[in-house]
Motif scaffolding. Structure first.
Motif, PDB file in Angstrom:
ATOM      1  N   GLU A 161      38.720  46.739  43.742  1.00  0.00           N
ATOM      2  CA  GLU A 161      37.412  47.390  43.513  1.00  0.00           C
ATOM      3  C   GLU A 161      36.943  46.956  42.170  1.00  0.00           C
ATOM      4  OE1 GLU A 161      37.687  51.534  44.013  1.00  0.00           O
ATOM      5  OE2 GLU A 161      38.112  51.156  46.260  1.00  0.00           O
ATOM      6  N   LEU A 162      37.819  46.933  41.069  1.00  0.00           N
ATOM      7  CA  LEU A 162      37.493  46.339  39.720  1.00  0.00           C
ATOM      8  C   LEU A 162      37.146  44.752  39.809  1.00  0.00           C
ATOM      9  CD1 LEU A 162      40.062  48.286  37.503  1.00  0.00           C
ATOM     10  CD2 LEU A 162      37.418  48.504  37.593  1.00  0.00           C
ATOM     11  N   VAL A 163      37.878  44.153  40.681  1.00  0.00           N
ATOM     12  CA  VAL A 163      37.586  42.678  40.559  1.00  0.00           C
ATOM     13  C   VAL A 163      36.056  42.420  41.395  1.00  0.00           C
ATOM     14  CG1 VAL A 163      38.193  40.494  41.594  1.00  0.00           C
ATOM     15  CG2 VAL A 163      39.730  42.031  40.727  1.00  0.00           C
ATOM     16  N   HIS A 164      35.928  43.415  42.287  1.00  0.00           N
ATOM     17  CA  HIS A 164      34.634  43.217  43.090  1.00  0.00           C
ATOM     18  C   HIS A 164      33.679  43.529  41.983  1.00  0.00           C
ATOM     19  CE1 HIS A 164      31.941  42.977  46.532  1.00  0.00           C
ATOM     20  NE2 HIS A 164      31.571  44.045  46.110  1.00  0.00           N
ATOM     21  N   SER A 165      33.476  44.683  41.361  1.00  0.00           N
ATOM     22  CA  SER A 165      32.581  45.173  40.449  1.00  0.00           C
ATOM     23  C   SER A 165      32.260  43.980  39.532  1.00  0.00           C
ATOM     24  CB  SER A 165      33.039  46.361  39.633  1.00  0.00           C
ATOM     25  OG  SER A 165      33.322  47.389  40.706  1.00  0.00           O
ATOM     26  N   GLU A 166      33.591  43.376  39.034  1.00  0.00           N
ATOM     27  CA  GLU A 166      33.202  42.196  37.945  1.00  0.00           C
ATOM     28  C   GLU A 166      32.479  41.234  38.551  1.00  0.00           C
ATOM     29  OE1 GLU A 166      35.477  40.578  34.471  1.00  0.00           O
ATOM     30  OE2 GLU A 166      36.329  39.938  36.231  1.00  0.00           O
ATOM     31  N   ARG A 167      32.856  40.687  39.922  1.00  0.00           N
ATOM     32  CA  ARG A 167      31.982  39.665  40.529  1.00  0.00           C
ATOM     33  C   ARG A 167      30.499  40.158  40.742  1.00  0.00           C
ATOM     34  NH1 ARG A 167      36.953  38.420  44.530  1.00  0.00           N
ATOM     35  NH2 ARG A 167      37.970  36.602  43.476  1.00  0.00           N
ATOM     36  N   SER A 168      30.281  41.175  40.934  1.00  0.00           N
ATOM     37  CA  SER A 168      28.747  41.686  41.112  1.00  0.00           C
ATOM     38  C   SER A 168      28.150  42.011  39.885  1.00  0.00           C
ATOM     39  CB  SER A 168      28.808  43.127  41.772  1.00  0.00           C
ATOM     40  OG  SER A 168      29.606  42.956  43.321  1.00  0.00           O
ATOM     41  N   GLY A 169      28.866  41.739  38.837  1.00  0.00           N
ATOM     42  CA  GLY A 169      28.130  41.605  37.419  1.00  0.00           C
ATOM     43  C   GLY A 169      28.299  42.869  36.488  1.00  0.00           C
ATOM     44  N   GLU A 170      29.173  43.779  36.988  1.00  0.00           N
ATOM     45  CA  GLU A 170      29.502  44.780  36.039  1.00  0.00           C
ATOM     46  C   GLU A 170      30.643  44.578  35.159  1.00  0.00           C
ATOM     47  OE1 GLU A 170      30.550  48.376  38.284  1.00  0.00           O
ATOM     48  OE2 GLU A 170      29.035  47.711  39.805  1.00  0.00           O
ATOM     49  N   VAL A 171      30.356  45.326  33.870  1.00  0.00           N
ATOM     50  CA  VAL A 171      31.603  45.023  32.839  1.00  0.00           C
ATOM     51  C   VAL A 171      32.753  45.965  33.298  1.00  0.00           C
ATOM     52  CG1 VAL A 171      32.050  45.211  30.505  1.00  0.00           C
ATOM     53  CG2 VAL A 171      29.708  44.328  31.448  1.00  0.00           C
ATOM     54  N   ILE A 172      34.066  45.426  33.293  1.00  0.00           N
ATOM     55  CA  ILE A 172      35.163  46.310  33.581  1.00  0.00           C
ATOM     56  C   ILE A 172      35.998  46.153  32.311  1.00  0.00           C
ATOM     57  CG2 ILE A 172      34.849  45.884  36.000  1.00  0.00           C
ATOM     58  CD1 ILE A 172      37.290  44.051  35.663  1.00  0.00           C
ATOM     59  N   ASN A 173      37.026  47.121  32.221  1.00  0.00           N
ATOM     60  CA  ASN A 173      37.996  46.892  31.316  1.00  0.00           C
ATOM     61  C   ASN A 173      39.089  46.081  31.385  1.00  0.00           C
ATOM     62  OD1 ASN A 173      40.217  47.628  29.362  1.00  0.00           O
ATOM     63  ND2 ASN A 173      40.032  49.848  29.542  1.00  0.00           N
ATOM     64  N   ARG A 174      38.802  44.724  30.925  1.00  0.00           N
ATOM     65  CA  ARG A 174      39.642  43.815  31.233  1.00  0.00           C
ATOM     66  C   ARG A 174      41.243  43.988  30.806  1.00  0.00           C
ATOM     67  NH1 ARG A 174      36.815  37.785  30.786  1.00  0.00           N
ATOM     68  NH2 ARG A 174      35.993  37.787  32.874  1.00  0.00           N
ATOM     69  N   GLY A 175      41.272  44.300  29.626  1.00  0.00           N
ATOM     70  CA  GLY A 175      42.582  44.669  28.796  1.00  0.00           C
ATOM     71  C   GLY A 175      43.453  45.457  29.604  1.00  0.00           C
ATOM     72  N   LEU A 176      42.883  46.697  30.311  1.00  0.00           N
ATOM     73  CA  LEU A 176      43.493  47.601  31.082  1.00  0.00           C
ATOM     74  C   LEU A 176      44.204  46.700  32.506  1.00  0.00           C
ATOM     75  CD1 LEU A 176      44.561  50.624  31.707  1.00  0.00           C
ATOM     76  CD2 LEU A 176      42.515  50.936  32.788  1.00  0.00           C
ATOM     77  N   ARG A 230      29.365  28.039  38.894  1.00  0.00           N
ATOM     78  CA  ARG A 230      29.613  29.381  37.974  1.00  0.00           C
ATOM     79  C   ARG A 230      30.588  30.286  38.387  1.00  0.00           C
ATOM     80  NH1 ARG A 230      25.022  31.708  38.975  1.00  0.00           N
ATOM     81  NH2 ARG A 230      25.754  33.355  40.077  1.00  0.00           N
ATOM     82  N   ARG A 231      30.704  30.350  39.865  1.00  0.00           N
ATOM     83  CA  ARG A 231      31.691  31.208  40.532  1.00  0.00           C
ATOM     84  C   ARG A 231      33.180  30.583  40.092  1.00  0.00           C
ATOM     85  NH1 ARG A 231      30.456  36.309  41.049  1.00  0.00           N
ATOM     86  NH2 ARG A 231      28.939  36.878  42.883  1.00  0.00           N
ATOM     87  N   LEU A 232      33.171  29.261  40.220  1.00  0.00           N
ATOM     88  CA  LEU A 232      34.558  28.638  39.787  1.00  0.00           C
ATOM     89  C   LEU A 232      34.996  28.802  38.512  1.00  0.00           C
ATOM     90  CD1 LEU A 232      36.645  26.826  40.893  1.00  0.00           C
ATOM     91  CD2 LEU A 232      35.471  24.708  39.810  1.00  0.00           C
TER      92      LEU A 232
END
Length: 732
Positions: A161-176, A230-232
């Motif tokens: 879900e976090l990966v999908h959120s990031e692909r959709s333009g949202e910012v996630i806690n990458r460090g976590l 861009r996706r790549l």
């Protein structure tokens, strides 16, 4: 020296057997278990690690390793089950944070426990084929926490879900996320692959399949490629920030398949924006993006190359067969050069100078340039135009660059000997009329031709320059031996070696008496200094400068051809002459005389003669007289300067016949060379070898080669085999 008596010692066992306290192992383990629990409860500061290490050491020493090891497993398992329950109870977004916190605590505790049990790790564990303490702690975490029925699906879904959120333009806690994926990797590559990566790739394939379908329907080719690129880049960035490096190749493969490979042909052929549109409009950025993306997939570059090659061949074919474009040979060649420049730039800027694309471009040009049999003639005319007039406002370096480009086209010609025929004619006219832009430029091109085709190709061309230099010395000697000629008409003669210059018909004309006398004096001088030579005047190749005075005393110097001079000087003794009178007096061939009179009487601004009746053509009943009203702003007036023109059909046919005749001895020489070295050869292989040997000069016609073989058989250079009629033998 006396012998010493040997002393012997004997160690006896204790009379009373030493018995270890049966409760020692339990007491020691209780101490160690308490310490392990304290470590897990973050109370390690009050523990004596030296004492704990000694206790563990003694347990192993006293054969209680199994108790120590099994107790450790039981204690850690119980603790990790509690941790699993805590993580399971965590609500919402804190789930991963709690998991990460507990994992870090476990690792720190595990390191301390490993230090305490180091002696067991070094002796008991390998001796009894047990799992080392640290690895054991990881395995127990995996089995009790990560693989918990409540945690396992939740962990996977949260990460996806976090990966999908990031692909959709949202910012996630990458460090976590990075810490969690690293945890899975630390538990073993198979854990990371099985519990996360496998599902991640599946979900990604579905995501990009749907997204590519959406993009392909609403975007043009250029925009689609931008989105794919861009996706790549996003996926590679994602891997570098929080996934295992080994995942990069796998996820880019998924993305390339779904976004590029599955839509390659549709993208290339997309109407108004596909590859052909990009090539036509010089869209270097889009082409570069297509190249870099398509090279990632199987046959991607092959598809681009096929379509590009087909497009270049088709547009090139139209270019060389369009009747309108054939009217101007110079423009025809310039268009070819522009086309070559265009695609060279595309390959350089967009296709990374890829050799496969360079080869495709070369083969395409070779294909369509040779579709037009007049290409060799037109390329020579283009060279003539540049070396005769020069390129206005450009340096010698620019001329050199233009000649280099011409040589590129020359390499594509299959009939290089036809080019040589025309080039020799055009060079001769430039040299004899003194209209060449520079000797350096002329010699530079000859050096390029020699480098490309060898000495034999240019030996006669170099002979032409030698004749021009020798002629200057000859004229100096002539005037030095005839000082009395200083006041009258002057004569400049160029003595041309018959074999070096283009074959000319020996047609001549009646020169004016003054010039005829001079010519005879030169003949006597030349033959007196060179024995065994013969001179033939080529009046059709000469020029003259005449001083003329018109009606109102206007004086001009007219630069004319020898034929024009002969015509004009007739009017020194006559007011009016008919066409037939001029023809009779000069004996100039009819076709040349008509062109000559046209240039003198019918060209506006150059009409030093007038004719009656006035018409566009010269007829046999016309009469001519001097145009007293002739005027020009220039003192020196050029009339009908010799310019290389496109050949007429009869002239073209004649040149072609001469080329075919010149090819016969070359084909025969190649046949004899091959047969002399091979002694015997079958018909097909002989044809193939001859074609290969001669391809640097022309493409040998198999029918003509066959005729030359027959001729050599008749002249007893070759013979046929009695049994196999297709086998030839060389006759020494």
């Amino acid at each position: 020296m006396s012998n010493q008596r040997k002393k012997s010692f004997q160690i006896e066992a204790f009379k009373n057997r030493v018995v270890m306290d049966p409760r020692y192992a339990d007491k020691t383990w209780d101490l160690l278990e308490h310490a392990i629990r304290e470590i897990y409860n973050h109370n390690a500061s009050g523990l004596s690690f030296e004492e704990l290490y000694r206790n563990a050491y003694n347990m192993v020493l006293h054969k209680c390793g199994e108790k120590l090891y099994s107790g450790l497993v039981a204690t850690m398992t119980a603790h990790l089950k509690e941790i699993a329950r805590d993580v399971e109870a965590t609500q919402g977004g804190s789930f991963l944070e709690e998991m990460n916190r507990k994992w870090n605590d476990h690792i720190k505790a595990l390191q301390m426990i490993r230090d305490i049990l180091m002696y067991m790790d070094r002796t008991y564990v390998p001796g009894n084929k047990k799992t080392p303490v640290y690895e054991l702690g990881l395995n127990l975490w995996r089995d009790n926490v990560v693989n918990s029925d409540q945690i396992k699906p939740r962990l996977l879904n949260t990460l996806l879900e976090l990966v999908h959120s990031e692909r959709s333009g949202e910012v996630i806690n990458r460090g976590l996320v990075r810490n969690i994926t690293k945890m899975l990797k630390d538990l073993g590559s198979f854990v990371y692959v099985k519990e996360f990566e496998f599902h991640f790739l599946q979900v990604s394939a579905e995501f990009y399949m749907l997204e590519s379908q959406k993009f392909i329907e609403c975007c043009d080719c250029g925009d689609y490629l931008k989105k794919a690129e861009r996706r790549l880049n996003e996926e590679m960035d994602r891997v570098s920030h929080y996934l295992d490096p080994m995942t990069e190749k796998k996820i880019t493969n998924v993305m390339e398949k779904e976004m590029i490979e599955n839509h390659m042909l549709r993208l290339i052929h997309m109407e108004n924006s596909g590859l052909i549109n990009m090539l036509s409009d010089d869209k270097y950025e889009d082409l570069g993006r297509m190249y870099s993306l398509f090279r990632r997939v199987a046959d991607g570059l092959l598809k681009i190359r096929e379509v590009m090659t087909s497009h270049i061949r088709e547009s090139g074919k139209q270019l060389v067969t369009d009747p309108e474009r054939l009217k101007d040979p110079v423009e025809f060649v310039q268009r070819l050069l522009d086309e070559k420049d265009k695609y060279d730039k595309i390959i350089n800027l967009a296709f990374n100078n890829d050799k496969l694309f360079q080869n495709a471009l070369s083969s395409s040009f070779e294909y369509f340039i040779n579709l037009n049999p007049r290409s060799p003639e037109f390329i020579s005319l283009f060279v003539d135009d540049k070396l005769r007039k020069g390129l206005k406002g450009v340096s010698e370096d620019d001329i050199e660059t233009t000649l280099d480009k011409v040589m590129m086209l020359f390499r594509y010609l299959q009939e290089k000997d036809v080019f040589e025929k025309y080039y020799k004619q055009h060079l001769a006219k430039r040299l004899l009329s003194g209209k060449t832009v520079s000797d350096d430029a002329e010699r530079s091109l000859i050096v390029k031709l020699k480098t490309e085709c060898g000495y034999q190709f240019t030996s006669k061309l170099e002979g032409m320059f030698t004749d021009m230099r020798t002629s200057v010395d000859t004229m100096q000697g002539f005037y030095a031996s005839h000082p009395e000629l200083g006041d009258g008409p002057t004569l400049t003669v160029q003595v041309l070696t018959t074999g070096s210059w283009p074959t000319q018909s020996s047609l001549t004309c009646n020169l004016p008496a003054e010039m005829s006398a001079l010519c005879e004096k030169f003949r006597s001088y030349y033959l007196g200094t060179h024995t065994g030579r013969r001179l033939t005047w080529q009046t059709n190749m000469g020029t003259a400068d005449l001083k003329a005075t018109f009606g109102k005393g206007q004086r001009h110097e007219l630069n004319v051809s020898t034929y024009q001079m002969c015509v004009l000087m007739l009017f020194n003794n006559a007011e009016r002459l008919t066409y037939k009178e001029i023809e009779q007096a000069t004996e100039i061939p009819a076709s040349d005389l008509k062109r000559c009179l046209q240039s003198l009487a019918l060209v506006k601004g150059r009409n030093v003669l007038r004719k009656e009746p006035m018409s566009k053509d010269v007829g046999e009943d016309d009469a001519f007289f001097v145009n007293d009203k002739f005027s020009s702003k220039l003192y020196k007036v050029k009339i009908g300067t010799v310019v290389a023109q496109k050949e007429s059909e009869p002239e073209k046919l004649e040149t072609r016949q001469r080329v075919e005749e010149d090819r016969k001895p070359q084909i025969e020489a190649a046949l004899v060379r091959i047969m002399k070295s091979r002694k015997q050869l079958d018909h097909n292989n002989l044809i193939a070898e001859v074609t290969k040997q001669l391809q640097s000069r022309f493409l040998a016609n198999p029918t003509e080669v066959k005729k030359r073989i027959e001729s050599l058989i008749e002249r007893e250079f070759l013979e046929r085999d009695d049994v196999d009629r297709k086998l030839y033998r060389y006759l020494a």
